[in-house]
Write an enzyme that holds these catalytic residues in place. Structure first.
Site, PDB file in Angstrom:
ATOM      1  N   THR A 129      -5.783   2.319  -7.480  1.00  0.00           N
ATOM      2  CA  THR A 129      -7.079   2.143  -6.711  1.00  0.00           C
ATOM      3  C   THR A 129      -7.923   3.376  -7.650  1.00  0.00           C
ATOM      4  O   THR A 129      -7.453   4.730  -7.195  1.00  0.00           O
ATOM      5  CB  THR A 129      -7.029   2.312  -5.447  1.00  0.00           C
ATOM      6  OG1 THR A 129      -6.340   1.276  -4.746  1.00  0.00           O
ATOM      7  CG2 THR A 129      -8.354   2.472  -4.615  1.00  0.00           C
ATOM      8  N   SER A 185       0.964  -1.337   0.010  1.00  0.00           N
ATOM      9  CA  SER A 185      -0.124  -0.011   0.099  1.00  0.00           C
ATOM     10  C   SER A 185       1.007   1.288   0.056  1.00  0.00           C
ATOM     11  O   SER A 185       1.849   1.303   0.585  1.00  0.00           O
ATOM     12  CB  SER A 185      -0.856  -0.050   1.237  1.00  0.00           C
ATOM     13  OG  SER A 185      -1.519   1.376   1.410  1.00  0.00           O
ATOM     14  N   LYS A 208      -7.583  -1.100  -9.834  1.00  0.00           N
ATOM     15  CA  LYS A 208      -8.189  -1.781  -8.613  1.00  0.00           C
ATOM     16  C   LYS A 208      -9.382  -1.035  -8.387  1.00  0.00           C
ATOM     17  O   LYS A 208      -9.412  -0.062  -8.038  1.00  0.00           O
ATOM     18  CB  LYS A 208      -7.070  -1.966  -7.461  1.00  0.00           C
ATOM     19  CG  LYS A 208      -7.818  -2.481  -6.275  1.00  0.00           C
ATOM     20  CD  LYS A 208      -6.607  -2.740  -5.304  1.00  0.00           C
ATOM     21  CE  LYS A 208      -7.152  -3.244  -3.884  1.00  0.00           C
ATOM     22  NZ  LYS A 208      -7.952  -2.440  -3.301  1.00  0.00           N
ATOM     23  N   HIS A 243     -13.060  -2.957  -2.527  1.00  0.00           N
ATOM     24  CA  HIS A 243     -12.451  -2.282  -1.278  1.00  0.00           C
ATOM     25  C   HIS A 243     -12.637  -2.965  -0.036  1.00  0.00           C
ATOM     26  O   HIS A 243     -13.008  -2.313   0.965  1.00  0.00           O
ATOM     27  CB  HIS A 243     -12.581  -0.702  -1.216  1.00  0.00           C
ATOM     28  CG  HIS A 243     -11.484   0.014  -0.909  1.00  0.00           C
ATOM     29  ND1 HIS A 243     -10.747   0.982  -1.531  1.00  0.00           N
ATOM     30  CD2 HIS A 243     -10.812   0.082   0.347  1.00  0.00           C
ATOM     31  CE1 HIS A 243      -9.764   1.422  -1.063  1.00  0.00           C
ATOM     32  NE2 HIS A 243      -9.797   0.955   0.244  1.00  0.00           N
ATOM     33  N   TYR A 254      -2.485   5.783  -4.772  1.00  0.00           N
ATOM     34  CA  TYR A 254      -3.805   6.449  -4.921  1.00  0.00           C
ATOM     35  C   TYR A 254      -3.491   7.838  -5.615  1.00  0.00           C
ATOM     36  O   TYR A 254      -2.301   8.023  -5.638  1.00  0.00           O
ATOM     37  CB  TYR A 254      -4.190   6.927  -3.535  1.00  0.00           C
ATOM     38  CG  TYR A 254      -4.885   5.861  -2.539  1.00  0.00           C
ATOM     39  CD1 TYR A 254      -6.160   5.661  -2.733  1.00  0.00           C
ATOM     40  CD2 TYR A 254      -4.162   5.480  -1.604  1.00  0.00           C
ATOM     41  CE1 TYR A 254      -6.887   4.641  -1.866  1.00  0.00           C
ATOM     42  CE2 TYR A 254      -4.690   4.390  -0.803  1.00  0.00           C
ATOM     43  CZ  TYR A 254      -6.052   4.021  -1.000  1.00  0.00           C
ATOM     44  OH  TYR A 254      -6.647   2.835  -0.324  1.00  0.00           O
TER      45      TYR A 254
END
Length: 293
Positions: A79, A27, A161, A185, A53
């Site tokens: 994402t 992440s 994603k 998510h 992100y």
């Protein structure tokens, strides 16, 4: 934020993934930096991807991509379902924040590194620190233009994603992505979103083999892996089971969890008459009739 579960956090997970010869997706909100996770498995053969992100600060996003490439990561998982954070009542009730000794380690800017009580307080008495962080840092105008921008910046494959429909899958392919991760998510973004297994086949049909499709969410047993492969997934990703195993016994706990999943998959294949992965087919899964709402 895996160091909330265990002191070795993401490094333990990376080592476990390497021992299991499987991919780890780090992440961008990791409590261990991109470089430190890479250094925890020197000479690693198993791939590492970076989950990304889109920040309001576009240069901060660019730097994450470049750092991942320089550290040997082999793909970006962008994402696309979080321009805003879903209303997570538990986080609001608990006023979620990172413990004081932890930060989002990929950022030196304190505004991007801290998820704490001050952020929650600034957003109101009943806010979570994470919700306040997303509102202040993440770009709410997220669009396919952002996906195309990441593709131009990155020298490594880019997957999206958070896709749950055939329409979005087709738009992702049009935007030039290298793969799709079917994900809701963890069911935390919007109430009543479909389970990923229920929409996987729709996405695979829309893609029609043009890019690889992966499944994320709800995988708890080897039989879940078997069903996802039968419905068209290239592979699956695990989230919560990793955290549970990490908290239980660190690196060895994650290795044991992955061993259990693999052994359950092997048994499911044997009982279904499958000698190899390629033997798993759509004929092995019976789907319920679609509900009429």
């Amino acid at each position: 934020m895996q160091r909330m579960a265990h002191g070795d956090g993401e490094c333990a997970t990376a080592r476990a993934a390497e021992r299991a010869n499987t991919c780890m997706v780090l992440s961008s909100w990791s409590t261990t930096s991109i470089e430190d996770v890479a250094a925890s498995t020197p000479g690693a053969q198993a791939p590492k991807w970076l989950q990304l992100y889109i920040y309001k600060d576009r240069e901060a996003t660019r730097r994450l991509i470049e750092r991942a490439q320089d550290a040997g990561y082999t793909a970006i998982a962008l994402t696309v379902d979080t321009p805003f954070l879903g209303r997570r009542l538990a986080d609001i009730r608990n006023r979620f924040k990172l413990p004081g000794h932890l930060t989002m380690a990929n950022f030196s800017d304190q505004g991007k590194a801290q998820v704490g009580a001050a952020a929650a307080q600034s957003a109101g008495d009943n806010a979570s620190g994470l919700a306040a962080y997303v509102a202040s840092q993440i770009d709410p105008t997220l669009s396919w233009e952002h996906v195309e921008w990441v593709k131009r910046v990155a020298r490594i494959p880019v997957l999206v994603k958070g896709v749950l429909t055939a329409e979005d899958a087709q738009m992702a392919v049009k935007a030039g992505v290298d793969g799709i991760i079917v994900s809701n998510h963890g069911g935390r973004q919007i109430d009543t979103a479909p389970a990923t297994i229920d929409v996987l086949e729709e996405v695979c049909r829309a893609v029609a083999g043009r890019v690889e499709v992966y499944l994320d969410g709800g995988v708890r047993r080897g039989t879940d892996v078997f069903k996802a492969l039968a419905l068209g997934a290239k592979a699956v990703f695990l989230g919560r089971p990793v955290l549970w195993a990490l908290h239980c016994n660190g690196e060895d706990g994650v290795v044991e969890m992955l061993d259990i999943i693999n052994e359950e998959l092997r048994l499911a294949m044997a009982l279904a008459g499958c000698v190899k992965i390629e033997d798993i087919s759509r004929a092995h899964v019976r789907m319920p009739a679609a509900a009429r709402l």
